[in-house]
Design an enzyme around this catalytic site. Structure first.
Site, PDB file in Angstrom:
ATOM      1  CB  THR A  13      -0.929  -0.014   1.234  1.00 56.82           C
ATOM      2  OG1 THR A  13      -1.856  -1.081   1.054  1.00 56.82           O
ATOM      3  CG2 THR A  13      -1.684   1.274   1.408  1.00 56.82           C
ATOM      4  CB  SER A  63       2.642  -7.946   1.131  1.00 57.23           C
ATOM      5  OG  SER A  63       1.720  -7.782   2.170  1.00 57.23           O
ATOM      6  CB  THR A  96       0.397  -3.621   6.374  1.00 52.52           C
ATOM      7  OG1 THR A  96      -0.879  -3.771   5.739  1.00 52.52           O
ATOM      8  CG2 THR A  96       0.851  -2.191   6.294  1.00 52.52           C
ATOM      9  CG  ASP A  97      -2.620  -7.241   3.947  1.00 47.87           C
ATOM     10  OD1 ASP A  97      -2.941  -6.638   5.001  1.00 47.87           O
ATOM     11  OD2 ASP A  97      -3.251  -7.115   2.891  1.00 47.87           O
TER      12      ASP A  97
HETATM   13  C1  SIN Z   1      -0.249  -5.251   0.978  1.00 41.98           C
HETATM   14  O1  SIN Z   1      -0.045  -5.893   2.006  1.00 41.98           O
HETATM   15  O2  SIN Z   1       0.542  -5.255   0.014  1.00 41.98           O
HETATM   16  C2  SIN Z   1      -1.515  -4.459   0.809  1.00 41.98           C
HETATM   17  C3  SIN Z   1      -2.023  -3.941   2.092  1.00 41.98           C
HETATM   18  C4  SIN Z   1      -1.098  -2.994   2.794  1.00 41.98           C
HETATM   19  O3  SIN Z   1       0.057  -2.777   2.440  1.00 41.98           O
HETATM   20  O4  SIN Z   1      -1.593  -2.414   3.791  1.00 41.98           O
END
Ligand code: SIN
Length: 311
Positions: A13, A63, A96-97
């Site tokens: 993100t 991710s 973050t995932d």
């Molecule tokens: C991801 O994990 O690539 C998408 C969600 C995020 O980064 O919060």
């Protein structure tokens, strides 16, 4: 004195975009290049032009799709840059995932004696109030901190150790937590205020990832829950699973319908590790086992790494 900071981009993100600046959920992750993100940061903080920075785009993914092939590539690039005497530390942009999984893998494989700082954002780069730029700047601060080492994550002003890191919220800007241990520290006005020691631990070594990513051992997570069925365990065993992590209720307890099936799997030589499905806390007691302090996804990776190193 090493002074170069190497940025590695993997997507997420933090590199996401949306046509609508007020849209913090309907965006597309992994759209902007690492170079673009750094150019934006430089335009806001021109003094950074005096910092020795390098950038390398390793991947460009959401991710949720992270897996062995990119982990192996990323670990190799991290190891390469860590070995360069002029490099003080690394910053890795990531979604973050699965941030906590990548952080754990890098810590276990490399246990770096320099800082490897993962950084992410909960809002896309195009958001009205994007959190990525400040997080990037804070990550750079940590990567340049004298004496810093280990795999860390920096978000919302807090610095977490790989082993404690959990994503605990689906949308909040401060979506990560270090549980009972608390964060390593906080970044305040360009300075790290540290509460805990830097991480320690031995490295499994990059060689553990030599195996073709398509052939990494198959380890699955099953969860104990109301109405849990033994057939899930039987089906996985019949399909050739090579290890199981059971996310148990509370202190790792198992629904009675799973107990016999898991005992049979163990008796047949399958590694079966238990951890808790609770968002916080650890398993307590003499039989708590190797995954007592791990999240189910960390335990899954740890078991996979141990199977790889035993192969
Ligand atoms: C991801 O994990 O690539 C998408 C969600 C995020 O980064 O919060």
């Amino acid at each position: 004195m090493p002074s170069t900071v190497v940025f590695l981009g993997t997507g997420g993100t933090i590199a996401g975009t949306s046509a609508d600046a007020t849209d913090s959920t309907g965006y597309v992750a992994a759209q902007r290049s690492l170079l673009d993100l750094l150019a934006d940061l430089l335009s806001w903080v021109p003094a950074l032009s005096r910092t020795e920075i390098e950038a390398e785009q390793v991947s460009q993914i959401d991710s949720k799709d992270m897996g062995p092939a990119i982990w192996r590539l990323l670990a190799g690039r991290v190891a390469h840059h860590l070995s360069r005497p002029e490099v003080a530390g690394l910053v890795i942009t990531h979604g973050t995932d699965t941030l906590e999984e990548t952080a754990w893998l890098l810590q276990r494989v490399l246990a770096p004696s320099k800082p490897v700082v993962l950084v992410a954002a909960m809002r896309p780069a195009t958001a009205l109030s994007a959190d990525g730029p400040q997080n990037l700047l804070d990550a750079l601060t940590v990567a340049r901190t004298t004496g810093a080492k280990g795999v860390l994550a920096v978000l919302a002003g807090r610095v977490h150790l790989a082993g404690d890191l959990r994503k605990v919220h689906s949308h909040r800007l401060d979506a990560f937590d270090s549980g009972d241990a608390g964060p390593l520290g906080v970044v305040e006005d360009g300075q790290l205020r540290r509460f805990r020691e830097w991480p320690t631990g031995s490295a499994l070594g990059l060689g553990v990832l030599d195996q073709d990513p398509a052939r990494w051992p198959w380890v699955e997570i099953i969860t104990s829950h109301g109405g849990a069925r033994a057939d899930a365990v039987a089906a996985l065993c019949a399909a050739g699973v090579q290890g199981l992590v059971v996310a148990g209720t509370g202190n790792g307890t198992l629904h009675q319908s799973l107990v016999l099936a898991l005992d049979q799997a163990l008796a047949a030589g399958l590694p079966v590790w238990r951890c808790t499905r609770c968002a916080g806390g650890v398993l307590v007691g003499p039989d708590s086992g190797p995954a007592a302090r791990m999240s189910p996804w960390q335990a899954r990776l740890e078991l996979q790494l141990r199977l790889l190193s035993a192969a």
